[in-house]
Structure formats: C-alpha cells, structure tokens
Write a protein that holds these residues in place. Structure first.
Motif, PDB file in Angstrom:
ATOM      1  N   SER A 288      39.434  22.838 -26.555  1.00 36.38           N
ATOM      2  CA  SER A 288      40.439  23.854 -26.240  1.00 36.38           C
ATOM      3  C   SER A 288      40.606  24.839 -27.395  1.00 36.38           C
ATOM      4  O   SER A 288      40.218  24.555 -28.537  1.00 36.38           O
ATOM      5  CB  SER A 288      41.779  23.189 -25.924  1.00 36.38           C
ATOM      6  N   LYS A 289      41.204  25.983 -27.093  1.00 32.46           N
ATOM      7  CA  LYS A 289      41.374  27.014 -28.115  1.00 32.46           C
ATOM      8  C   LYS A 289      42.410  26.616 -29.159  1.00 32.46           C
ATOM      9  O   LYS A 289      42.363  27.072 -30.301  1.00 32.46           O
ATOM     10  CB  LYS A 289      41.764  28.337 -27.448  1.00 32.46           C
ATOM     11  N   GLN A 290      43.368  25.789 -28.744  1.00 35.41           N
ATOM     12  CA  GLN A 290      44.398  25.301 -29.653  1.00 35.41           C
ATOM     13  C   GLN A 290      44.427  23.782 -29.597  1.00 35.41           C
ATOM     14  O   GLN A 290      43.986  23.176 -28.617  1.00 35.41           O
ATOM     15  CB  GLN A 290      45.765  25.868 -29.270  1.00 35.41           C
ATOM     16  N   ARG A 291      44.956  23.161 -30.632  1.00 36.69           N
ATOM     17  CA  ARG A 291      45.067  21.712 -30.631  1.00 36.69           C
ATOM     18  C   ARG A 291      45.961  21.253 -29.488  1.00 36.69           C
ATOM     19  O   ARG A 291      46.852  21.967 -29.048  1.00 36.69           O
ATOM     20  CB  ARG A 291      45.631  21.214 -31.965  1.00 36.69           C
ATOM     21  N   THR A 292      45.717  20.039 -29.027  1.00 38.63           N
ATOM     22  CA  THR A 292      46.505  19.494 -27.934  1.00 38.63           C
ATOM     23  C   THR A 292      47.505  18.480 -28.461  1.00 38.63           C
ATOM     24  O   THR A 292      47.240  17.763 -29.430  1.00 38.63           O
ATOM     25  CB  THR A 292      45.601  18.830 -26.879  1.00 38.63           C
TER      26      THR A 292
ATOM     27  N   THR B 169      40.236  21.683 -33.366  1.00 37.36           N
ATOM     28  CA  THR B 169      39.421  22.324 -32.336  1.00 37.36           C
ATOM     29  C   THR B 169      38.011  22.539 -32.890  1.00 37.36           C
ATOM     30  O   THR B 169      37.785  22.489 -34.099  1.00 37.36           O
ATOM     31  CB  THR B 169      40.005  23.675 -31.926  1.00 37.36           C
TER      32      THR B 169
ATOM     33  N   GLU C 159      38.187  25.506 -35.134  1.00 40.30           N
ATOM     34  CA  GLU C 159      38.659  25.158 -36.476  1.00 40.30           C
ATOM     35  C   GLU C 159      37.589  24.441 -37.283  1.00 40.30           C
ATOM     36  O   GLU C 159      37.581  24.507 -38.518  1.00 40.30           O
ATOM     37  CB  GLU C 159      39.869  24.234 -36.386  1.00 40.30           C
TER      38      GLU C 159
ATOM     39  N   ASP D 142      47.639  22.366 -19.213  1.00 40.96           N
ATOM     40  CA  ASP D 142      48.610  23.453 -19.276  1.00 40.96           C
ATOM     41  C   ASP D 142      48.674  24.132 -17.917  1.00 40.96           C
ATOM     42  O   ASP D 142      47.698  24.758 -17.481  1.00 40.96           O
ATOM     43  CB  ASP D 142      48.185  24.465 -20.347  1.00 40.96           C
TER      44      ASP D 142
END
Length: 319
Positions: free
Chosen positions: A221-225, A233, A236, A287
């Motif tokens: 994902s584009k951001q951490r979950t 990520t 990152e 999400d």
C-alpha cells in the motif's frame, strides 16, 4: 480518512433517497474467483451478509477458481443480465485477460461495473530461515544466489503474481515463480520453507506473522497499515517506482439495465457503511470507498489500459 469516507457514504445515502430495490431477483449469487478463506473471499462474505440484509434478499457467495480469476469472470459475463449474478473481484479483472488472451470475454465490453468496495494492500513475507528483514536485503541476497530464490503466488495472473513481478523489475532481482491454486496453498509451502517468499493478503498472513512463523518485509500500500504499523511500505523501502494499487469491486454482466446497476450500487454503498463491514475492514486493513457506477467504469477502463502497457514488459505467461 476513514471517517471522511464514512461521512461521504451517509451523505450519498441521504441524497439518493435510497429504498429497497423491489425489481431485483429474490436470490443474488456473488461469484468470487479465488479460493474460500482467502482475503478477497473473507471480505466478500461479510459484504454479502450485509447486502442481503439491505436488499432483503438471499445473497450467496460461490467460489469459481482458476486461470487468474478468468473462469469466474467468464461465468458472470455469460450470465443473465438481471442482477442475479455478480462478480466480486480485484485488479485481476484487468490483469488476467492480458495474460490469458483467450479468456472468452472482453473485460470492458462484457461487464457493467457496479461499485468499488475498498482499497487495501498486500504484505510481502519471507520464511524466517531466509534471514532477510527488508526488501533491499532480499534483493541483495537474490542477486548473490547461483539459483534463484523462489516465490509463491495464488496463481498466474493474480494480483500477488503481478505484484512480485513488478517488484522484481524495480528491485533488479531474479526470483523463481511457483504458482498455486489459491493464497492458502501458497502460504502453506512458504510456512514450511519449501518456497521462501510471497505476497499475501493481510488476513491470511497476519496470524503467522504474529506467531513469528513468517517475517513481514513490506506492505504494498501507499501508506503503512494499522494492522502492521511497524512494517514499511515498499516505497519507503527504497523503491518509489513500485506502484500496484490494490482494489476490489462488484461487476454485473454487460447489458444489465442501468436501473438495476444503480439499485445494486446504492445497496452496496449502504452495506459497506454498516458497522459489521466497517469493523471487518478496520480489522483487516481495508479502506472503504464509494463510487458511482460511471466513476467505477472509468477507473476500470484506465486500469485496463495501464496494465496493458505494463504487462508486456514483464513477459508474463500462463503456467
């Protein structure tokens, strides 16, 4: 973000003045083109239960597995366009036909996109014996091996397969693909160490990561979950060129009347906004999102064209 989207759901429901769709069939069958117990299947069943309550109809989930999801998709494309059969699938809808050109359907012409359900991600896991803790360590080790490290997938043409192939390309490493018939079978061999690495849905991998039987290297994902807050990520991890958005949604057969598609869209939006579905999404790293059928159709078209440019360069073939 979750609260903003939840408010958006409520606003849409009020603006639409939604009521139960009386013209729909008494029984609706949702085809899920992956194995039972997989991440997509688990979310489909929670959604189906909520959708049945919204519509006051019987909603049944049926798994039709194989050929990167094309077997299930083909069944829906040939079904009666009256809302009685829907396909619940992910990016594989616009990936697999590029790999299986004789799938028997056109993913754009032969389907009516109904509603997008969520965005999520996958987690890249390794068997602890591989002794790597990051994506860069995996890439470094892979480049040093005389024999390629193997990776498992839920099947050729599926999203985990594509995600790993994109990662191979951006990280400059070679890995050997071992396809399985579903996420569970693939994960079983990674747990034994027979295969070293795979991308998995959050739900399936989570208990094994917590138990220390798998090591989480990164999420796609584009951001951490929130369910893996300490796992970086892939972006990152030093690979900003990696871009595989993971989404899922509902499709009806092409030719389904617009009013039926609209009724289903509103019911699905209401189902997603129920406490049971919201809680399951929060617990499994999904999400929620609401889109109109037209907006989802345009998104699917763009995804189809984007993967059409990407996949030839990956040289993926059915195995």
């Amino acid at each position: 973000m979750r609260s903003i989207r939840t408010c958006a759901f409520a606003a849409v429901m009020l603006a639409a003045g939604w009521s139960h769709a009386q013209a729909l069939p008494d029984e609706i069958r949702i085809i899920v083109p992956v194995t039972a117990g997989s991440t997509l299947d688990s979310r489909a069943r929670v959604l189906a239960d909520a959708l049945g309550k919204q519509l006051r109809r019987t909603v049944i989930v049926e798994n039709r597995v194989g050929a990167g999801g094309t077997i299930g998709a083909l069944a829906v494309s040939k079904s009666r366009p009256d809302g009685s059969m829907l396909l619940f699938t992910n990016n594989s809808q616009v990936i697999s036909p590029h790999i299986y050109p004789n799938a028997g359907y056109d993913p754009i012409r032969d389907f009516a996109p109904v509603a997008q359900a969520y965005f999520t991600g996958m987690v890249l896991v390794a068997h602890p014996d591989l002794r790597v803790g990051t994506v860069k360590e995996l890439a470094t080790l892979a480049r040093s091996q005389a024999q390629p490290i193997s990776y498992a997938s839920s099947g050729t043409g599926g999203l985990p397969h594509l995600g790993m192939e994109v990662l191979k390309q951006v990280a400059g490493m070679d890995l050997l693909h071992i396809p399985y018939r579903g996420d569970g079978q693939a994960l079983a061999d990674v747990l034994t160490g027979r295969v070293q690495v795979m991308m998995s849905g959050y739900i399936v991998a989570q208990p094994h990561i917590k138990a220390g039987k798998l090591r989480a290297l990164a999420v796609t994902s584009k951001q951490r979950t929130a369910i893996f807050p300490d796992v970086p990520t892939i972006f990152e991890s030093g690979y900003p060129a990696f871009a595989v958005d993971t989404w899922a949604g509902f499709f009806a057969p092409g030719g389904t009347p617009p009013d039926v598609v609209e009724k289903l869209n509103r019911a699905i939006a209401a189902a997603i906004n129920t406490p049971a579905v919201q809680a399951q999404y929060a617990a499994t790293g999904a999400d929620p999102i609401y889109t109109t059928p037209a907006a989802f159709a345009e998104y699917v078209r763009r995804e189809w064209e984007s993967y059409g440019r990407l996949i030839p360069g990956l040289h993926l073939t059915p195995e």
